[in-house]
Design a protein around this motif. Structure first.
Motif, PDB file in Angstrom:
ATOM      1  N   ILE A 121       4.845   6.896   7.135  1.00 23.91           N
ATOM      2  CA  ILE A 121       4.584   5.600   6.513  1.00 23.91           C
ATOM      3  C   ILE A 121       4.766   4.495   7.548  1.00 23.91           C
ATOM      4  CG2 ILE A 121       5.274   3.988   4.711  1.00 23.91           C
ATOM      5  CD1 ILE A 121       6.036   6.337   2.970  1.00 23.91           C
ATOM      6  N   ARG A 122       5.745   4.634   8.427  1.00 20.65           N
ATOM      7  CA  ARG A 122       5.909   3.650   9.510  1.00 20.65           C
ATOM      8  C   ARG A 122       4.627   3.547  10.340  1.00 20.65           C
ATOM      9  NH1 ARG A 122       9.477   0.934  12.864  1.00 20.65           N
ATOM     10  NH2 ARG A 122      11.298   1.528  11.644  1.00 20.65           N
ATOM     11  N   LEU A 123       4.057   4.681  10.708  1.00 16.52           N
ATOM     12  CA  LEU A 123       2.809   4.646  11.465  1.00 16.52           C
ATOM     13  C   LEU A 123       1.702   3.970  10.654  1.00 16.52           C
ATOM     14  CD1 LEU A 123       2.777   8.181  13.157  1.00 16.52           C
ATOM     15  CD2 LEU A 123       2.965   5.967  14.310  1.00 16.52           C
ATOM     16  N   GLY A 124       1.677   4.240   9.354  1.00 16.33           N
ATOM     17  CA  GLY A 124       0.680   3.592   8.504  1.00 16.33           C
ATOM     18  C   GLY A 124       0.848   2.083   8.474  1.00 16.33           C
ATOM     19  N   LEU A 125       2.090   1.625   8.424  1.00 17.60           N
ATOM     20  CA  LEU A 125       2.343   0.183   8.436  1.00 17.60           C
ATOM     21  C   LEU A 125       1.929  -0.435   9.771  1.00 17.60           C
ATOM     22  CD1 LEU A 125       5.815   0.147   6.643  1.00 17.60           C
ATOM     23  CD2 LEU A 125       3.673  -0.780   5.737  1.00 17.60           C
ATOM     24  N   GLU A 126       2.184   0.283  10.858  1.00 22.22           N
ATOM     25  CA  GLU A 126       1.767  -0.227  12.166  1.00 22.22           C
ATOM     26  C   GLU A 126       0.249  -0.364  12.235  1.00 22.22           C
ATOM     27  OE1 GLU A 126       3.473   2.255  15.187  1.00 22.22           O
ATOM     28  OE2 GLU A 126       5.533   1.847  14.564  1.00 22.22           O
ATOM     29  N   ARG A 127      -0.466   0.646  11.721  1.00 18.12           N
ATOM     30  CA  ARG A 127      -1.927   0.576  11.721  1.00 18.12           C
ATOM     31  C   ARG A 127      -2.413  -0.537  10.791  1.00 18.12           C
ATOM     32  NH1 ARG A 127      -6.662   3.201  13.076  1.00 18.12           N
ATOM     33  NH2 ARG A 127      -5.444   3.496  14.988  1.00 18.12           N
ATOM     34  N   LEU A 128      -1.786  -0.677   9.653  1.00 18.05           N
ATOM     35  CA  LEU A 128      -2.176  -1.718   8.707  1.00 18.05           C
ATOM     36  C   LEU A 128      -2.001  -3.103   9.326  1.00 18.05           C
ATOM     37  CD1 LEU A 128      -3.169  -2.245   5.839  1.00 18.05           C
ATOM     38  CD2 LEU A 128      -0.788  -2.149   5.071  1.00 18.05           C
ATOM     39  N   LYS A 129      -0.916  -3.302  10.039  1.00 19.75           N
ATOM     40  CA  LYS A 129      -0.712  -4.592  10.696  1.00 19.75           C
ATOM     41  C   LYS A 129      -1.842  -4.870  11.695  1.00 19.75           C
ATOM     42  CE  LYS A 129       2.416  -7.151  13.732  1.00 19.75           C
ATOM     43  NZ  LYS A 129       3.634  -7.108  14.559  1.00 19.75           N
ATOM     44  N   GLN A 130      -2.239  -3.857  12.464  1.00 20.21           N
ATOM     45  CA  GLN A 130      -3.329  -4.036  13.416  1.00 20.21           C
ATOM     46  C   GLN A 130      -4.613  -4.445  12.695  1.00 20.21           C
ATOM     47  OE1 GLN A 130      -3.819  -0.458  15.720  1.00 20.21           O
ATOM     48  NE2 GLN A 130      -1.718  -0.490  16.496  1.00 20.21           N
ATOM     49  N   ASP A 131      -4.910  -3.772  11.571  1.00 22.45           N
ATOM     50  CA  ASP A 131      -6.145  -4.080  10.841  1.00 22.45           C
ATOM     51  C   ASP A 131      -6.111  -5.483  10.247  1.00 22.45           C
ATOM     52  OD1 ASP A 131      -7.274  -1.676  11.449  1.00 22.45           O
ATOM     53  OD2 ASP A 131      -7.005  -0.777   9.472  1.00 22.45           O
ATOM     54  N   ILE A 132      -4.960  -5.888   9.737  1.00 23.43           N
ATOM     55  CA  ILE A 132      -4.845  -7.237   9.179  1.00 23.43           C
ATOM     56  C   ILE A 132      -5.027  -8.276  10.280  1.00 23.43           C
ATOM     57  CG2 ILE A 132      -3.234  -8.872   8.115  1.00 23.43           C
ATOM     58  CD1 ILE A 132      -2.111  -6.498   6.505  1.00 23.43           C
ATOM     59  N   GLU A 133      -4.433  -8.023  11.450  1.00 24.29           N
ATOM     60  CA  GLU A 133      -4.590  -8.952  12.569  1.00 24.29           C
ATOM     61  C   GLU A 133      -6.030  -9.021  13.050  1.00 24.29           C
ATOM     62  OE1 GLU A 133      -1.721  -7.418  15.307  1.00 24.29           O
ATOM     63  OE2 GLU A 133      -0.093  -8.680  14.526  1.00 24.29           O
ATOM     64  N   LYS A 134      -6.793  -7.934  12.876  1.00 20.65           N
ATOM     65  CA  LYS A 134      -8.215  -7.924  13.229  1.00 20.65           C
ATOM     66  C   LYS A 134      -9.076  -8.565  12.142  1.00 20.65           C
ATOM     67  CE  LYS A 134      -7.982  -3.607  15.895  1.00 20.65           C
ATOM     68  NZ  LYS A 134      -8.360  -2.164  15.902  1.00 20.65           N
ATOM     69  N   GLU A 135      -8.427  -9.002  11.065  1.00 24.50           N
ATOM     70  CA  GLU A 135      -9.101  -9.639   9.933  1.00 24.50           C
ATOM     71  C   GLU A 135     -10.105  -8.693   9.263  1.00 24.50           C
ATOM     72  OE1 GLU A 135     -10.640 -13.407  11.229  1.00 24.50           O
ATOM     73  OE2 GLU A 135      -8.632 -14.279  11.407  1.00 24.50           O
ATOM     74  N   ILE A 136      -9.723  -7.397   9.190  1.00 20.78           N
ATOM     75  CA  ILE A 136     -10.513  -6.445   8.418  1.00 20.78           C
ATOM     76  C   ILE A 136     -10.482  -6.894   6.962  1.00 20.78           C
ATOM     77  CG2 ILE A 136     -10.693  -4.033   7.680  1.00 20.78           C
ATOM     78  CD1 ILE A 136     -11.288  -4.441  10.652  1.00 20.78           C
TER      79      ILE A 136
END
Length: 279
Positions: A121-136
């Motif tokens: 889940i930690r890895l998922g949160l890290e990926r989610l943060k990247q996607d949000i910062e990319k404005e997906i």
């Protein structure tokens, strides 16, 4: 509109820089008292008390109200839960999402079953943060997260299966044998979100080798690795060093299990999540 991210406490994360992040606690019940899995809980101390007393224990998932409290005030919300095969947290979050959207027209709530726990889940949160910062776009985040999780694996190195057997995750007969003969068990998360046994070892060196061999066999060749431990910093550090020696270009970090992961991994347990692709 801001995006709020909510995970249950099996993530071992209570604050996440750069995200509007809330953690919803599962609970450990010991001798009739309820211990919410919050940041202030001293999980190793509680586990030692449980071992010393031998008292009755169980766990419970967050309620619908717990999830809705964490959602309050947000318009777009993504919830991530421990595997629905291991806990009722996923179903509670789904029901909370429906109620919240009914009470707050125009809001959007997506719920993702991680089919896993802890460092995955930690890895998922890290990926989610990247996607949000990319404005997906918000509507694409859940599907992207599911694709990402399809390339992430989780392994467990466990010195005790007692609490897993109490929760019906492994048979009581297997747990009893493990305790009698002093074996360490290595398990893996399945595609369905259950725990499957990979093998059993005697001694830390053999256990580390089995973990490394399993990582290689499942396609790991460098990338992110997240290790969580239950009162076993030495074992976690030794595993991290071994991973760095065998695999190139690794991003390895270690954290402590919070309450619910400590309960199921038990004292000495390690949980390892790693990427095999970055879809």
């Amino acid at each position: 509109m801001n995006i709020r991210v909510i995970a249950d406490s099996s993530s071992n994360i209570f604050r996440f820089d750069g995200l509007d992040y809330h953690a919803v606690p599962l609970k450990i019940i010991f001798n009739g008292l309820e211990y919410p899995d919050v940041e202030s809980l001293n999980a190793p101390a509680l586990m030692h008390r449980i071992h010393e007393s031998g008292g009755a224990t169980s766990t419970s998932c967050p309620s619908i109200g717990d999830w809705m409290d964490a959602m309050e005030g947000a318009d777009r919300i993504l919830c991530m839960t421990i595997s629905g095969q291991l806990s009722g947290a996923y179903n509670a979050a789904l029901n909370a999402a429906v109620e919240y959207m009914d009470e707050h027209p125009g809001t959007q709530v997506h719920v993702v079953d991680s089919l896993s726990t802890g460092p995955e889940i930690r890895l998922g949160l890290e990926r989610l943060k990247q996607d949000i910062e990319k404005e997906i776009p918000f509507d694409e985040l859940s599907a992207r997260l599911h694709r990402y999780f399809s390339g992430v694996h989780i392994l467990f190195s466990l010195e005790s299966l007692t609490n897993l057997s109490r929760g019906g995750r492994v048979s009581s007969a297997v747990a009893k044998i493990a305790g009698m003969i002093g074996l360490q068990f290595v398990g893996a998360g399945s595609a369905e979100g259950t725990i499957q046994m990979v093998g059993k070892c005697r001694g830390a060196n053999r256990t580390r080798k089995l973990l490394l061999d399993t990582m290689s066999e499942t396609g790991f060749d460098g990338g992110k690795v997240r290790i969580s431990h239950c009162d076993n910093p030495t074992g976690a550090a030794a595993l991290a060093d071994a991973i760095r020696k065998v695999f190139r270009n690794c991003d390895v970090s270690i954290d402590e299990c919070a309450g619910i992961c400590s309960y199921y991994a038990d004292l000495g347990g390690l949980i390892v999540a790693y990427e095999t692709n970055t879809l």
